[in-house]
Design a protein around this motif. Structure first.
Motif: not given
Length: 456
Positions: A6-9, A71-82, A163-168
């Protein structure tokens, strides 16, 4: 093991979008044909500029507010922007969404490593760094082939939508991570981050528009001069601020200078070659995006495969020897590519040998330089230190991409001439990394750090 993955993701998705979009770039240019190459280059360089400017503040904020939460905020931001990138109906919307996506990536890079490090014993810190670096290299390896497949068989928009399913899934899984934070500390330098972003943006603008504006024009000279002055202002401000955008104290030792500045210089050649090779294969050899993506996959795959043995070689022969050897191998691969690139299209004999050798050279350089840059850093500052090294790498990515666009714009329809000029650029910067390493990096900087950490 699941938490390690998960961290490496975090590193994986951030670095995946540094290469997967390069492959889709020709199709993006066709969709937004009203925008010229220098303008569209901000789809690539805007991402790198924002990451470079925000990595250090993001690391600071993560240390204070909590790495897991960040880390969770970064993932969410990245996913929505994608998602926004995937539905963009204009070049301006796409570039803007890429900037927001870069904000998420800037949070993911330092927090992913900071969360990963405590999962390893102190004596195996170098192994943790290598695993994390290999995840980024693997993302770069998968990116070209995946990008070509998605862009050719579906649409370039799928490059972002994937990126969307990966991010979710990743956001949902962050609840299993253990929170880590540093109590107290100064507020991150937001103004410094703005100044750094402006400096990089102006330098990149001057470089990519130089051929159109003419190098001696007031606009070009003004952009480059203003960018340089702002860079000096960032350095002066960072020297006085308690939580600077660039931690100059991380450059006080010779090994830190070699690790961080060397990472920046090698990043110039690495990112210049990635973009150059894609455009060369699609414009000069007229290959499809799938073929071009698959052809540019061997270098990063070789990088990922060599990364772990590189750390073992560094422990045996020394960091300096491995980095210099890696630079020479990389130069050898570039020369092979230079020769094969001028021939008729042929993957097996005219492309693969040079591309694979270049990747092996990068695999020797990247993980060892990263370990050297973090040598001697106390555990409580790992997020900040890793952010600093990643920021230097992104600085190089900005310059490498901008220089490549400038060279190719000046070359015009001479795709072969532009490609060869870019390969010359790559050789020059690889030589600079080798020389810098010879002067600044001790024989066993990272190994010594690991031993010292084990005794704490």
């Amino acid at each position: 093991m699941k938490l390690v993955l998960l961290c490496c993701l975090g590193a994986f998705v951030a670095f995946l979008d540094s290469t997967i979009v390069n492959v889709a770039f020709p199709n993006i240019a066709k969709t937004f044909s009203d925008a010229d190459l220098p303008t569209l280059s901000w789809v690539l360089n805007g991402y790198n500029v924002v990451i470079a400017a925000l990595l250090m503040p993001a690391g600071r904020v993560a240390d204070r507010l909590g790495c897991r939460r960040s880390f969770a905020v970064g993932l969410a931001t990245f996913t929505v922007a994608s998602a926004v990138c995937g539905i963009a109906n204009s070049a301006e919307v796409l570039i803007g969404a890429r900037l927001v996506q870069a904000v998420g990536a800037a949070i993911l890079v330092p927090t992913s490593l900071a969360l990963l490090m405590p999962m390893f014993p102190m004596a195996r810190r170098l192994v943790a760094i290598t695993v994390w670096g290999a995840a980024g290299a693997l993302a770069a390896g998968i990116g070209p082939g995946l990008g070509g497949l998605l862009a050719e068989h579906w649409t370039w928009r799928a490059v972002f939508l994937v990126n969307i399913p990966i991010g979710i899934v990743a956001v949902w899984a962050t609840r299993h991570l253990t929170e880590q934070r540093e109590r107290g500390g100064a507020t991150p330098d937001v103004l410094g981050a703005v100044l750094l972003g402006a400096a990089l943006g102006l330098l990149a603008l001057g470089l990519v528009k130089g051929p159109d504006w003419e190098w001696a024009s007031p606009a070009t000279v003004g952009c480059l001069a203003a960018g340089a002055l702002l860079a000096v202002a960032v350095a002066l401000r960072s020297a006085r601020h308690p939580a600077p955008v660039v931690s100059l104290d991380l450059l006080r030792s010779r090994s830190a200078v070699g690790g961080n500045i060397g990472s920046m210089l090698f990043s110039v050649t690495f990112y210049a070659v990635i973009l150059n090779n894609i455009l060369f294969l699609t414009t000069h050899w007229h290959w499809s995006l799938i073929h071009a993506g698959l052809a540019t996959t061997p270098p990063p795959i070789a990088t990922a495969l060599v990364a772990k043995p590189a750390s073992r070689l560094a422990e045996r022969f020394g960091d300096r020897a491995v980095v210099i050897a890696g630079c020479l191998v990389y130069i050898g691969g570039t020369l092979l590519l230079f020769h094969g690139g001028g021939q008729s299209p042929d993957f097996a004999t005219h492309w693969l040998p040079g591309a694979a050798v270049m990747g092996a050279g990068a695999g020797l350089v990247w993980p060892v330089l990263g370990a050297v840059a973090l040598a001697g850093v106390e555990p409580s500052r790992l997020a900040t230190a890793s952010a600093a090294n990643a920021a230097f790498r992104q600085l190089g990515a900005v310059l490498g991409t901008a220089l490549t666009v400038s060279i190719l714009t000046a070359a015009g329809r001479d795709a072969l001439g532009g490609a060869r000029d870019t390969w010359y650029l790559a050789i020059g910067f690889a030589l600079a990394v080798a020389l810098l390493t010879a002067v600044t990096v001790p024989r066993r900087a990272a190994a010594a750090s690991a031993s010292a950490s084990a005794s704490v």
